[in-house]
Design a protein around this motif. Sequence first.
Motif, mmCIF file in Angstrom:
data_model
loop_
_atom_site.group_PDB
_atom_site.id
_atom_site.type_symbol
_atom_site.label_atom_id
_atom_site.label_comp_id
_atom_site.label_asym_id
_atom_site.label_seq_id
_atom_site.Cartn_x
_atom_site.Cartn_y
_atom_site.Cartn_z
ATOM 1 N N LEU A 38 49.473 47.297 45.126
ATOM 2 C CA LEU A 38 49.588 45.909 44.681
ATOM 3 C C LEU A 38 50.311 45.784 43.338
ATOM 4 N N THR A 39 50.271 46.844 42.536
ATOM 5 C CA THR A 39 50.912 46.787 41.210
ATOM 6 C C THR A 39 52.163 47.649 41.162
ATOM 7 N N ALA A 40 52.669 48.024 42.320
ATOM 8 C CA ALA A 40 53.866 48.869 42.365
ATOM 9 C C ALA A 40 55.035 48.161 41.691
ATOM 10 N N GLY A 41 55.773 48.917 40.901
ATOM 11 C CA GLY A 41 56.938 48.363 40.231
ATOM 12 C C GLY A 41 56.638 47.758 38.878
ATOM 13 N N ALA A 64 46.344 44.332 34.461
ATOM 14 C CA ALA A 64 45.867 43.905 35.775
ATOM 15 C C ALA A 64 44.514 44.533 36.097
ATOM 16 N N ALA A 65 44.351 45.805 35.761
ATOM 17 C CA ALA A 65 43.079 46.492 36.003
ATOM 18 C C ALA A 65 41.956 45.856 35.196
ATOM 19 N N LEU A 66 42.233 45.573 33.919
ATOM 20 C CA LEU A 66 41.217 44.977 33.046
ATOM 21 C C LEU A 66 40.823 43.590 33.536
ATOM 22 N N LEU A 67 41.812 42.788 33.934
ATOM 23 C CA LEU A 67 41.529 41.432 34.397
ATOM 24 C C LEU A 67 40.757 41.449 35.713
ATOM 25 N N ALA A 68 41.125 42.352 36.612
ATOM 26 C CA ALA A 68 40.434 42.446 37.900
ATOM 27 C C ALA A 68 38.962 42.801 37.708
ATOM 28 N N VAL A 69 38.701 43.760 36.831
ATOM 29 C CA VAL A 69 37.318 44.165 36.561
ATOM 30 C C VAL A 69 36.549 43.035 35.896
ATOM 31 N N ALA A 70 37.194 42.314 34.979
ATOM 32 C CA ALA A 70 36.537 41.196 34.297
ATOM 33 C C ALA A 70 36.171 40.095 35.289
ATOM 34 N N ASN A 118 48.838 36.235 41.002
ATOM 35 C CA ASN A 118 48.265 37.238 40.126
ATOM 36 C C ASN A 118 47.303 38.092 40.938
ATOM 37 N N VAL A 119 47.730 39.297 41.295
ATOM 38 C CA VAL A 119 46.919 40.149 42.162
ATOM 39 C C VAL A 119 45.637 40.614 41.488
ATOM 40 N N ALA A 120 45.578 40.512 40.160
ATOM 41 C CA ALA A 120 44.358 40.910 39.464
ATOM 42 C C ALA A 120 43.208 39.963 39.800
ATOM 43 N N LEU A 121 43.522 38.694 40.044
ATOM 44 C CA LEU A 121 42.488 37.717 40.386
ATOM 45 C C LEU A 121 42.147 37.808 41.870
ATOM 46 N N VAL A 122 43.161 37.685 42.701
ATOM 47 C CA VAL A 122 43.013 37.776 44.155
ATOM 48 C C VAL A 122 44.174 38.609 44.673
ATOM 49 N N LEU A 140 42.395 41.633 44.082
ATOM 50 C CA LEU A 140 41.705 42.734 43.402
ATOM 51 C C LEU A 140 40.330 42.326 42.867
ATOM 52 N N GLY A 141 40.297 41.309 41.987
ATOM 53 C CA GLY A 141 39.021 40.911 41.379
ATOM 54 C C GLY A 141 38.009 40.485 42.426
ATOM 55 N N THR A 142 38.463 39.622 43.311
ATOM 56 C CA THR A 142 37.663 39.183 44.445
ATOM 57 C C THR A 142 38.628 38.844 45.583
ATOM 58 N N PRO A 143 38.403 39.297 46.792
ATOM 59 C CA PRO A 143 37.151 39.890 47.292
ATOM 60 C C PRO A 143 37.130 41.414 47.343
ATOM 61 N N LEU A 144 38.178 42.089 46.825
ATOM 62 C CA LEU A 144 38.183 43.543 46.937
ATOM 63 C C LEU A 144 37.040 44.178 46.150
ATOM 64 N N LEU A 145 36.886 43.788 44.880
ATOM 65 C CA LEU A 145 35.816 44.363 44.062
ATOM 66 C C LEU A 145 34.519 43.574 44.220
ATOM 67 N N ALA A 146 34.554 42.304 43.879
ATOM 68 C CA ALA A 146 33.357 41.463 44.004
ATOM 69 C C ALA A 146 33.328 40.851 45.396
ATOM 70 N N GLY A 147 33.031 41.677 46.380
ATOM 71 C CA GLY A 147 32.956 41.222 47.760
ATOM 72 C C GLY A 147 31.542 40.833 48.151
#
Length: 199
Positions: A28-31, A40-46, A103-107, A109-116
Motif C-alpha cells: 500500500l505504501t510502495a513508491g 503512514a505507519a504512525l497514523l495507521a496505528v494511531a 490516505n491508506v493510513a486511515l483506510v 490500514l488503520g481500519t479495518p485492517l488493524l482495528a477490525g
Amino acid sequence: MTEIFVSTFVTLFVIMDPVGTIPIFLSLTAGQSPAKQRRAALLAVAVSFLVITIFALFGQAILHFLHISLEALQCAGGLLLLLVALELLTDNFDDPVAAAGANVALVPLGTPLLAGPGAIVATMVFTQEVDSVGTAFGLGLGLIVVHLALLVAMVFSIPILKVLKESGVLLITRIAGLLLSAIAVQMVADAVTTFVANA
C-alpha cells in the motif's frame, strides 16, 4: 493486572498480526519515501488505537442500549475470530486496495485492517474483566504494547521482510491462525457455558 495484560496482548497480537501486516503495508505504501512510510505507519496505528479505545470505553453503553448480553457478544466475537483464523490458515482473503489519492493510513490500514471487528470485540470482552485500577492499567498497557508492536513491525518492515523472507511470514501467519482459532473456540465455549449456567 499481569493476567489481563498478558491475555490482552497475546489475543490482540494474534488477531492484529503485526508480521502478517508487513506485506500489505509495503504494497500500500510502495513508491513512497521512507519518511512518508513512517508517517503512514504512525497514523495507521494511531487510528487503530483510537477506534479500539472508543469501543473499550463506550462499548458497554452500546450493548446496554441495544439490550445485548455479554455472552451473546462473546459468542459472536468468537465466531468472528474463527472466520479470521480460517482466513489466516487458508490464505483466503482479499488484500485491501486503496483508492487513488486516498490516505491508506486511515483506510484500509488503520481500519479495518488493524482495528477490525475481531480486535474490537475482543477488547470489549476484556473490558468486562476490569474491576479495579490495576486491571484497567493492565488492559490499557496491553493495548499500548500491541500497538507499539504494530508500529515497530511496519516501520522496520523492509529489514524484517528481508530476514523472514516470504516463507517466514507465511509460517508465522499460519501459526497465528492456529492460535486464533483456539482462542475463538474457547470464547464460544465460555459463552455457551455461561448461557447454560444462567438458564
